[in-house]
Design a protein around this motif. Structure first.
Motif, PDB file in Angstrom:
ATOM      1  N   SER A 162       0.820  -1.194   0.000  1.00  0.00           N
ATOM      2  CA  SER A 162       0.000   0.000   0.000  1.00  0.00           C
ATOM      3  C   SER A 162       0.865   1.259   0.000  1.00  0.00           C
ATOM      4  O   SER A 162       0.582   2.226  -0.722  1.00  0.00           O
ATOM      5  N   ARG A 163       1.924   1.248   0.795  1.00  0.00           N
ATOM      6  CA  ARG A 163       2.840   2.384   0.875  1.00  0.00           C
ATOM      7  C   ARG A 163       3.501   2.646  -0.474  1.00  0.00           C
ATOM      8  O   ARG A 163       3.590   3.789  -0.931  1.00  0.00           O
ATOM      9  N   ILE A 164       3.936   1.569  -1.126  1.00  0.00           N
ATOM     10  CA  ILE A 164       4.600   1.703  -2.423  1.00  0.00           C
ATOM     11  C   ILE A 164       3.613   2.237  -3.462  1.00  0.00           C
ATOM     12  O   ILE A 164       3.946   3.113  -4.262  1.00  0.00           O
ATOM     13  N   ARG A 165       2.387   1.715  -3.445  1.00  0.00           N
ATOM     14  CA  ARG A 165       1.376   2.174  -4.403  1.00  0.00           C
ATOM     15  C   ARG A 165       1.057   3.647  -4.217  1.00  0.00           C
ATOM     16  O   ARG A 165       0.766   4.360  -5.186  1.00  0.00           O
ATOM     17  N   THR A 166       1.115   4.126  -2.959  1.00  0.00           N
ATOM     18  CA  THR A 166       0.885   5.546  -2.695  1.00  0.00           C
ATOM     19  C   THR A 166       1.958   6.389  -3.368  1.00  0.00           C
ATOM     20  O   THR A 166       1.658   7.405  -3.992  1.00  0.00           O
ATOM     21  N   TYR A 167       3.220   5.955  -3.246  1.00  0.00           N
ATOM     22  CA  TYR A 167       4.313   6.680  -3.894  1.00  0.00           C
ATOM     23  C   TYR A 167       4.146   6.680  -5.410  1.00  0.00           C
ATOM     24  O   TYR A 167       4.357   7.710  -6.064  1.00  0.00           O
ATOM     25  N   LEU A 168       3.758   5.539  -5.965  1.00  0.00           N
ATOM     26  CA  LEU A 168       3.567   5.450  -7.414  1.00  0.00           C
ATOM     27  C   LEU A 168       2.401   6.332  -7.868  1.00  0.00           C
ATOM     28  O   LEU A 168       2.457   6.951  -8.935  1.00  0.00           O
ATOM     29  N   ARG A 169       1.351   6.395  -7.050  1.00  0.00           N
ATOM     30  CA  ARG A 169       0.204   7.225  -7.392  1.00  0.00           C
ATOM     31  C   ARG A 169       0.597   8.710  -7.412  1.00  0.00           C
ATOM     32  O   ARG A 169       0.120   9.476  -8.259  1.00  0.00           O
ATOM     33  N   LYS A 170       1.486   9.116  -6.490  1.00  0.00           N
ATOM     34  CA  LYS A 170       1.945  10.507  -6.477  1.00  0.00           C
ATOM     35  C   LYS A 170       2.684  10.857  -7.758  1.00  0.00           C
ATOM     36  O   LYS A 170       2.543  11.963  -8.289  1.00  0.00           O
TER      37      LYS A 170
END
Length: 87
Positions: free
Chosen positions: A26-34
């Motif tokens: 989830s944390r990684i996906r947040t960075y990718l979404r940014k």
């Protein structure tokens, strides 16, 4: 259903690992979404900054076994080429 003591312990370990891995993913996906949002807005500087922040997180996910190395490399390559094309 787990019957032996070892399989019961393994079931407990699996649930705890699932929670940790889910949080990491989830944390990684947040960075990718940014990064995606910065690309969509057309701001190259913000996209570059977000990409630089996302890269170590993605590679950390690889070292922790959340993502495969080639998957992370593919994602980084595609994102960096899109950021580069912003101009």
């Amino acid at each position: 259903m787990a019957n032996t003591p070892q399989s019961k312990k393994r079931a407990r370990q699996n649930t705890s690992r699932l929670a940790v891995n889910k949080a990491r993913r989830s944390r990684i996906r947040t960075y990718l979404r940014k990064v995606e949002e910065a690309i969509a807005s057309g701001d190259k500087d913000a996209a570059m900054a977000a990409l630089r922040a996302a890269q170590p997180e993605l590679m950390r996910g690889v070292s922790k076994g959340v993502f495969h190395k080639n998957t992370a490399s593919r994602k980084m390559s595609r994102l960096s080429s899109r950021v580069k094309a912003l101009g």
